[in-house]
Design a protein around this motif. Structure first.
Motif, PDB file in Angstrom:
ATOM      1  N   GLY A  89       0.781  -1.231   0.000  1.00  0.00           N
ATOM      2  CA  GLY A  89       0.000   0.000   0.000  1.00  0.00           C
ATOM      3  C   GLY A  89       0.809   1.275   0.000  1.00  0.00           C
ATOM      4  N   SER A  91       3.273   4.175  -1.406  1.00  0.00           N
ATOM      5  CA  SER A  91       3.705   4.735  -2.685  1.00  0.00           C
ATOM      6  C   SER A  91       5.224   4.677  -2.775  1.00  0.00           C
ATOM      7  CB  SER A  91       3.241   6.188  -2.809  1.00  0.00           C
ATOM      8  OG  SER A  91       3.910   7.008  -1.855  1.00  0.00           O
ATOM      9  N   CYS A 129      -4.627  12.189   8.081  1.00  0.00           N
ATOM     10  CA  CYS A 129      -4.824  11.193   7.024  1.00  0.00           C
ATOM     11  C   CYS A 129      -6.273  11.129   6.575  1.00  0.00           C
ATOM     12  CB  CYS A 129      -4.350   9.821   7.507  1.00  0.00           C
ATOM     13  SG  CYS A 129      -2.571   9.716   7.812  1.00  0.00           S
ATOM     14  N   ALA A 134      -9.522   9.308   2.578  1.00  0.00           N
ATOM     15  CA  ALA A 134      -9.277   7.867   2.591  1.00  0.00           C
ATOM     16  C   ALA A 134     -10.264   7.158   3.510  1.00  0.00           C
ATOM     17  CB  ALA A 134      -7.852   7.583   3.055  1.00  0.00           C
ATOM     18  N   GLY A 137     -10.016   1.913   6.891  1.00  0.00           N
ATOM     19  CA  GLY A 137      -8.939   0.924   6.861  1.00  0.00           C
ATOM     20  C   GLY A 137      -7.645   1.512   6.335  1.00  0.00           C
ATOM     21  N   GLU A 138      -7.747   2.318   5.287  1.00  0.00           N
ATOM     22  CA  GLU A 138      -6.553   2.934   4.703  1.00  0.00           C
ATOM     23  C   GLU A 138      -5.938   3.941   5.664  1.00  0.00           C
ATOM     24  OE1 GLU A 138      -5.214   5.375   0.650  1.00  0.00           O
ATOM     25  OE2 GLU A 138      -7.287   4.656   0.891  1.00  0.00           O
ATOM     26  N   GLU A 141      -3.995   2.131   8.332  1.00  0.00           N
ATOM     27  CA  GLU A 141      -2.717   1.637   7.821  1.00  0.00           C
ATOM     28  C   GLU A 141      -1.695   2.770   7.704  1.00  0.00           C
ATOM     29  OE1 GLU A 141      -1.199  -0.100   3.601  1.00  0.00           O
ATOM     30  OE2 GLU A 141      -2.773  -1.269   4.599  1.00  0.00           O
ATOM     31  N   GLN A 142      -2.138   3.921   7.198  1.00  0.00           N
ATOM     32  CA  GLN A 142      -1.241   5.065   7.066  1.00  0.00           C
ATOM     33  C   GLN A 142      -0.726   5.532   8.427  1.00  0.00           C
ATOM     34  OE1 GLN A 142      -3.461   8.032   4.914  1.00  0.00           O
ATOM     35  NE2 GLN A 142      -3.406   6.907   2.988  1.00  0.00           N
ATOM     36  N   GLU A 233       0.989  12.940  -1.440  1.00  0.00           N
ATOM     37  CA  GLU A 233       1.735  11.687  -1.442  1.00  0.00           C
ATOM     38  C   GLU A 233       2.775  11.638  -2.548  1.00  0.00           C
ATOM     39  OE1 GLU A 233       1.778   8.846   0.621  1.00  0.00           O
ATOM     40  OE2 GLU A 233       0.894  10.379   1.885  1.00  0.00           O
TER      41      GLU A 233
END
Length: 284
Positions: A89, A91, A129, A134, A137-138, A141-142, A233
């Motif tokens: 996930g 970048s 974030c 987003a 869940g994203e 994670e971030q 990002e």
């Protein structure tokens, strides 16, 4: 693996060793029986360098002992994925940033919008974030990745961090009053560590050298450095010595006009109290 962050780091080290030894690319190429173009491609990470070739370069440059072993280890590690490279996930830009942080000895960051990632609380990072739109869940994670990245400040030989914060960073209620109050208290606690310094650029300065945009000067061992420029990002890592030198000059300018650490603690504490009072009023 050529042109990866770690490959570029190794290439920069090889280039610096050659220059420190006072040897030109032409002389090195002649000693090795290689073309100058091959040396140039190695030093710019356009061509990867394996252990045997690196050992030959180091022998020609008369590099021995611990320094030789360090560089050979760097070459061996090029083919071993690190945790940030294995995460699907992330970048390419984020991977490059993390890789540079992991190898750094010192970070100097100018922030105009948010508290630096390495000093963010979980609640503050979640608000930042989530603002990108987003999903939950994203965002989780971030935030988890940001928390893990902060480990470089607390390891046995921690990275030194100097953060220059525009005063506007302290006044923006990211996540609301309670979250921001907690974030500013966290800043104060973090700045108690000997390897962390937080300096405020007060609004009454008017104009300062950092208003052209945020950046992070990332310094490695033996004077090698790069500059990180980023937005959202995406971003750019600058390795060119002349361009890096220009950012070093900007850091010198910021150092001259920023509040000292004691004055900065006072202003951060003042804003923390204001946010905490606001949060209390909202709860009553």
């Amino acid at each position: 693996m050529s042109n990866s962050p770690r490959a570029r780091a190794l290439a920069a080290e090889v280039r610096k060793v050659r220059k420190d030894k006072g040897m030109s690319q032409g002389v090195l190429a002649e000693q090795l029986g290689w073309s100058i173009a091959k040396i140039s491609r190695i030093e710019t990470a356009q061509r990867g360098i394996g252990g045997p070739d690196l050992a030959a370069v180091l022998a020609a440059l008369r590099v021995r002992g611990k320094r030789r072993e360090q560089l050979l280890t760097m070459a061996e590690e090029l083919g071993r994925p690190s945790w940030w490279e294995a995460m699907a996930g992330l970048s390419a830009h984020t991977r490059a940033c993390i890789d540079a942080e992991q190898r750094a000895s010192r970070l100097t960051e100018l922030s105009l919008g948010y508290v630096p990632v390495l000093l963010q609380t979980r609640a503050y990072a979640t608000a930042v974030c989530a603002a990108s739109g987003a999903g939950t869940g994203e965002v989780d994670e971030q935030v988890n990745v940001r928390q893990v990245r902060q480990g470089i400040l607390h390891k046995a030989s921690p990275v030194a961090l100097t953060a220059y914060l525009d005063e506007s960073v302290l006044t923006r209620p990211v996540g609301g009053a309670a979250v921001m109050g907690g974030q500013l208290r966290h800043l104060l606690r973090s700045a108690e560590a000997p390897n962390i310094a937080v300096r405020v650029l007060p609004t009454n300065l008017g104009v300062h050298a950092g208003l052209g945009g945020p950046f992070t000067l990332i310094e490695f061992a033996r004077g090698v450095a790069t500059v990180l420029l980023e937005s959202q990002e995406c971003g750019l890592l600058l390795d060119d010595e002349e361009r890096v030198a220009a950012f070093r000059e900007s850091v010198d300018c910021l150092d001259r006009v920023a509040l000292g650490t004691v004055e900065s603690r006072a202003i951060i504490g003042g804003y923390a109290t204001k946010f905490e009072d606001r949060s209390t009023r909202q709860l009553t």
